[in-house]
Motif scaffolding. Structure first.
Motif, PDB file in Angstrom:
ATOM      1  N   ASP A  38     -17.630   3.326 -15.721  1.00  0.00           N
ATOM      2  CA  ASP A  38     -16.125   2.942 -16.814  1.00  0.00           C
ATOM      3  C   ASP A  38     -15.286   3.736 -16.150  1.00  0.00           C
ATOM      4  O   ASP A  38     -13.901   2.992 -16.189  1.00  0.00           O
ATOM      5  N   ALA A  39     -15.413   4.848 -15.453  1.00  0.00           N
ATOM      6  CA  ALA A  39     -14.644   5.172 -14.530  1.00  0.00           C
ATOM      7  C   ALA A  39     -13.593   4.479 -13.679  1.00  0.00           C
ATOM      8  O   ALA A  39     -12.748   3.738 -12.971  1.00  0.00           O
ATOM      9  N   ALA A  40     -14.959   4.033 -12.587  1.00  0.00           N
ATOM     10  CA  ALA A  40     -14.957   3.110 -11.557  1.00  0.00           C
ATOM     11  C   ALA A  40     -14.560   1.855 -11.969  1.00  0.00           C
ATOM     12  O   ALA A  40     -13.778   1.299 -11.145  1.00  0.00           O
ATOM     13  N   ILE A  41     -14.458   1.252 -13.254  1.00  0.00           N
ATOM     14  CA  ILE A  41     -13.819   0.139 -13.526  1.00  0.00           C
ATOM     15  C   ILE A  41     -12.562   0.482 -13.890  1.00  0.00           C
ATOM     16  O   ILE A  41     -12.252  -0.838 -13.469  1.00  0.00           O
ATOM     17  N   ASP A  42     -11.602   1.280 -13.996  1.00  0.00           N
ATOM     18  CA  ASP A  42     -10.647   1.421 -14.500  1.00  0.00           C
ATOM     19  C   ASP A  42      -9.554   1.737 -12.913  1.00  0.00           C
ATOM     20  O   ASP A  42      -8.683   1.194 -13.035  1.00  0.00           O
ATOM     21  N   ARG A  43     -10.363   2.369 -12.329  1.00  0.00           N
ATOM     22  CA  ARG A  43     -10.377   2.198 -10.744  1.00  0.00           C
ATOM     23  C   ARG A  43      -9.872   1.399  -9.987  1.00  0.00           C
ATOM     24  O   ARG A  43      -8.983   0.840  -9.012  1.00  0.00           O
ATOM     25  N   SER A  44     -10.379   0.108 -10.574  1.00  0.00           N
ATOM     26  CA  SER A  44     -10.706  -1.248  -9.287  1.00  0.00           C
ATOM     27  C   SER A  44      -9.679  -1.772 -10.670  1.00  0.00           C
ATOM     28  O   SER A  44      -8.967  -2.479  -9.975  1.00  0.00           O
TER      29      SER A  44
END
Length: 189
Positions: free
Chosen positions: A161-167
């Motif tokens: 989820d954090a990687a999606i937010d950064r993306s």
């Protein structure tokens, strides 16, 4: 239409929380943040929306066929709106990246990903952008199917989820032609 963003996954409640649906999760999150309502479009067999964001008109596409047949929906929507493959961003899970990692990539092979394999066939090219969301690897190729169709433990899900937010945070740069800046920011994490 300036860009088509396609999130890959498998439709249905039984697949909703499986790792293979990371592309769906990212596109749904983007739709929610931009106020877009994804609706079933039977002519393309996908959940779709049109949204204005970052000065661009974007098409959003979540194919409603299984992953290995998702190319037809993306190709059909792209053809309708006359979006060339070079202006398609495909968001998908990636076994070769650990949870919490995301990478923007131009072109390349499918790496065994059945959604990308079908998309390459449907578009007739590998020359499109990919946003790769890391889900990690189970360690042995015989365990891959069970792994991608399983839910991630809470800590891994939080990292995904954090990687999606950064993306999603780098999408404005990417969509406005600053792919190098978007990649530098995203890949530095």
């Amino acid at each position: 239409m300036d860009w088509l963003l396609a999130g890959l996954g498998n439709p249905g409640a039984e697949y909703a929380r499986t790792r293979h649906n990371a592309g769906f999760w990212a596109l749904q999150t983007f739709a929610e943040r931009t106020g877009a309502s994804l609706r079933m479009e039977s002519r393309w067999h996908c959940l779709a929306a049109i949204v204005q964001n970052s000065g661009q008109q974007l098409g959003l596409c979540m194919p409603q066929d299984f992953m290995n047949r998702s190319g037809a929906a993306v190709q059909a929507m792209a053809a309708f709106y006359k979006v060339p493959a070079a202006r398609i961003l495909v968001i998908h899970d990636d076994l070769d990246l650990p949870p919490g990692t995301a990478r923007l990539k131009w072109s390349g092979g499918h790496g065994g990903h059945n959604g990308l394999r079908d998309l390459d066939r449907a578009l007739g090219t590998r020359d499109y952008w990919r946003l790769r969301i890391g889900i990690g690897h189970p360690g042995h190729k015989d365990a891959v199917l069970h792994y991608v169709l399983g839910a991630a433990p809470a800590a891994e899900q939080s990292a995904i989820d954090a990687a999606i937010d950064r993306s999603l945070a780098v999408l404005p740069d990417f969509l406005n032609g600053r792919s190098d800046a978007a990649q530098k920011t995203l890949h530095s994490d």
